[in-house]
Design a protein around this motif. Structure first.
Motif, PDB file in Angstrom:
ATOM      1  N   ALA A  42      11.231  28.774  25.463  1.00  0.00           N
ATOM      2  CA  ALA A  42      12.160  27.981  24.645  1.00  0.00           C
ATOM      3  C   ALA A  42      13.290  28.850  24.108  1.00  0.00           C
ATOM      4  O   ALA A  42      14.468  28.455  24.125  1.00  0.00           O
ATOM      5  CB  ALA A  42      11.393  27.329  23.490  1.00  0.00           C
ATOM      6  N   LEU A  69      16.204  26.300  23.487  1.00  0.00           N
ATOM      7  CA  LEU A  69      15.619  25.016  23.109  1.00  0.00           C
ATOM      8  C   LEU A  69      14.528  25.230  22.077  1.00  0.00           C
ATOM      9  O   LEU A  69      14.082  26.362  21.846  1.00  0.00           O
ATOM     10  CB  LEU A  69      15.005  24.323  24.345  1.00  0.00           C
ATOM     11  CG  LEU A  69      15.945  23.984  25.498  1.00  0.00           C
ATOM     12  CD1 LEU A  69      15.125  23.479  26.692  1.00  0.00           C
ATOM     13  CD2 LEU A  69      16.962  22.937  25.078  1.00  0.00           C
ATOM     14  N   SER A  70      14.081  24.148  21.461  1.00  0.00           N
ATOM     15  CA  SER A  70      12.940  24.236  20.564  1.00  0.00           C
ATOM     16  C   SER A  70      11.659  24.272  21.402  1.00  0.00           C
ATOM     17  O   SER A  70      11.627  23.777  22.538  1.00  0.00           O
ATOM     18  CB  SER A  70      12.896  23.034  19.620  1.00  0.00           C
ATOM     19  OG  SER A  70      12.654  21.838  20.344  1.00  0.00           O
ATOM     20  N   GLU A  71      10.609  24.842  20.832  1.00  0.00           N
ATOM     21  CA  GLU A  71       9.340  24.908  21.556  1.00  0.00           C
ATOM     22  C   GLU A  71       8.808  23.508  21.853  1.00  0.00           C
ATOM     23  O   GLU A  71       8.245  23.259  22.918  1.00  0.00           O
ATOM     24  CB  GLU A  71       8.306  25.700  20.751  1.00  0.00           C
ATOM     25  CG  GLU A  71       6.989  25.909  21.481  1.00  0.00           C
ATOM     26  CD  GLU A  71       6.012  26.774  20.710  1.00  0.00           C
ATOM     27  OE1 GLU A  71       4.861  26.898  21.168  1.00  0.00           O
ATOM     28  OE2 GLU A  71       6.398  27.322  19.656  1.00  0.00           O
ATOM     29  N   SER A  72       9.002  22.576  20.915  1.00  0.00           N
ATOM     30  CA  SER A  72       8.524  21.208  21.125  1.00  0.00           C
ATOM     31  C   SER A  72       9.248  20.553  22.303  1.00  0.00           C
ATOM     32  O   SER A  72       8.650  19.777  23.059  1.00  0.00           O
ATOM     33  CB  SER A  72       8.717  20.371  19.854  1.00  0.00           C
ATOM     34  OG  SER A  72      10.086  20.334  19.481  1.00  0.00           O
ATOM     35  N   SER A  73      10.532  20.869  22.481  1.00  0.00           N
ATOM     36  CA  SER A  73      11.276  20.317  23.609  1.00  0.00           C
ATOM     37  C   SER A  73      10.719  20.823  24.939  1.00  0.00           C
ATOM     38  O   SER A  73      10.599  20.069  25.911  1.00  0.00           O
ATOM     39  CB  SER A  73      12.758  20.686  23.505  1.00  0.00           C
ATOM     40  OG  SER A  73      13.351  20.093  22.375  1.00  0.00           O
ATOM     41  N   ARG A 114       7.406  19.071  25.665  1.00  0.00           N
ATOM     42  CA  ARG A 114       7.608  17.710  26.168  1.00  0.00           C
ATOM     43  C   ARG A 114       8.076  17.735  27.621  1.00  0.00           C
ATOM     44  O   ARG A 114       7.654  16.924  28.447  1.00  0.00           O
ATOM     45  CB  ARG A 114       8.638  16.982  25.303  1.00  0.00           C
ATOM     46  CG  ARG A 114       8.109  16.491  23.967  1.00  0.00           C
ATOM     47  CD  ARG A 114       9.053  15.479  23.344  1.00  0.00           C
ATOM     48  NE  ARG A 114      10.392  16.025  23.132  1.00  0.00           N
ATOM     49  CZ  ARG A 114      10.766  16.655  22.032  1.00  0.00           C
ATOM     50  NH1 ARG A 114       9.901  16.839  21.042  1.00  0.00           N
ATOM     51  NH2 ARG A 114      12.003  17.118  21.907  1.00  0.00           N
ATOM     52  N   MET A 115       8.935  18.690  27.929  1.00  0.00           N
ATOM     53  CA  MET A 115       9.488  18.796  29.273  1.00  0.00           C
ATOM     54  C   MET A 115       8.399  19.113  30.300  1.00  0.00           C
ATOM     55  O   MET A 115       8.426  18.628  31.437  1.00  0.00           O
ATOM     56  CB  MET A 115      10.567  19.883  29.280  1.00  0.00           C
ATOM     57  CG  MET A 115      11.348  20.006  30.561  1.00  0.00           C
ATOM     58  SD  MET A 115      12.769  21.104  30.332  1.00  0.00           S
ATOM     59  CE  MET A 115      11.966  22.628  29.800  1.00  0.00           C
ATOM     60  N   GLY A 144       6.890  14.190  31.628  1.00  0.00           N
ATOM     61  CA  GLY A 144       8.113  14.742  31.056  1.00  0.00           C
ATOM     62  C   GLY A 144       9.253  14.743  32.068  1.00  0.00           C
ATOM     63  O   GLY A 144       9.025  14.739  33.276  1.00  0.00           O
ATOM     64  N   ARG A 176      17.904  22.245  34.770  1.00  0.00           N
ATOM     65  CA  ARG A 176      16.941  22.924  33.908  1.00  0.00           C
ATOM     66  C   ARG A 176      15.961  23.749  34.739  1.00  0.00           C
ATOM     67  O   ARG A 176      15.540  24.841  34.320  1.00  0.00           O
ATOM     68  CB  ARG A 176      16.178  21.903  33.070  1.00  0.00           C
ATOM     69  CG  ARG A 176      15.307  22.531  31.988  1.00  0.00           C
ATOM     70  CD  ARG A 176      16.147  23.164  30.900  1.00  0.00           C
ATOM     71  NE  ARG A 176      16.759  22.153  30.035  1.00  0.00           N
ATOM     72  CZ  ARG A 176      17.728  22.409  29.162  1.00  0.00           C
ATOM     73  NH1 ARG A 176      18.221  23.642  29.080  1.00  0.00           N
ATOM     74  NH2 ARG A 176      18.234  21.457  28.413  1.00  0.00           N
TER      75      ARG A 176
END
Length: 252
Positions: free
Chosen positions: A26, A31-35, A38-39, A44, A50
């Motif tokens: 991340a 990006l955020s770790e949560s993003s 989710r990816m 996802g 990406r």
């Protein structure tokens, strides 16, 4: 498994192999770790741009990742009776077939076993004709069957296992590092047995995936392991002889 899911699984396996956490990925992607979680979660979404960025972080070319995806084990999980008969009829061919399922190179086989190069190459060529592998230039190959190949339950290979291998395998103490032997008996519904069989298959798949991840380790850091998974509706013969008649139970 879809191609997208397979690609995500490859990325996650490479992250693990390189010791990179979701947090580290991340940060590298901004990006955020949560993003990132989710990816990479089932279902996802990940645009191709990406994937390119992730390849940059992993220091991989997208073509290499795509090649690994193409080389993943296909859906064929069982050989035909004729294929098994051919493989088990020749001890050298069976040996090379098992080595191929373990993804050994020709050099690995020749270093470990007293086979001539001509015999080993001939075995590879026969496995190619049988449809077990796709032989490529310089004696490289691609598996055309799943690494977690299911041998036919009453087929020639399982018969060979029962007659020649099983006693040798279970003669060990199973008390070495990372070894385990356990026997558990119980009674439950057929639906739960089917669910348990699916989970046990996942364990076999995990074993195969770990083997692939550890291919990069030096030979001195690896040891050969085998896992045997069995689930059967069965009562020990000596106990069956003591059962009362008329119970209506299925006997193994």
């Amino acid at each position: 498994m879809s191609s997208t899911q397979s690609l995500v699984a490859l990325i996650k396996a490479e992250l693990k192999a390189q010791g990179l956490s979701y947090a580290a990925l991340a940060q590298a992607l901004g990006l955020s770790e949560s993003s990132v979680k989710r990816m990479l979660a089932p279902g996802g979404e990940m645009p191709l741009s990406r994937v390119d960025e992730i390849c940059r972080v992993l220091k991989l070319e997208f073509a290499e990742l795509a090649g690994r995806l193409a080389n993943q084990a296909p859906a064929q999980r069982e050989l035909s009776l004729a294929q098994e008969q051919a493989v088990v009829a020749d001890p050298k061919l069976l040996l090379v077939a098992i080595c191929c399922l373990s993804l050994w190179t020709l050099e690995d086989v020749l270093a470990r076993y007293r086979l001539s190069e001509a015999d080993a190459v001939a075995a590879l060529a026969k496995l190619d004709r049988l449809g077990v592998i796709e032989l490529r230039p310089h004696n490289r190959y691609r598996l055309k069957v799943a690494k977690t190949l299911r041998w036919r339950p009453q087929g020639p290979v399982m018969q060979f296992f029962r007659e020649r291998v099983m006693a040798d395998f279970f003669a060990g103490g199973f008390d070495g590092e990372g070894e385990l032997l356990t026997l558990v008996h119980g009674e439950f519904g057929a639906r739960h047995a089917r669910e348990l069989a699916v989970r046990l298959q996942r364990t076999a798949d995990d074993f195969a995936r770990q083997h692939l991840l550890d291919q990069k380790l030096p030979a001195a850091e690896k040891r050969p392991y085998s896992v045997v998974i069995g689930l059967r509706s069965w009562v020990f013969e000596a106990f069956r002889d003591l059962e009362r008649s008329g119970l209506g139970r299925r006997r193994g």
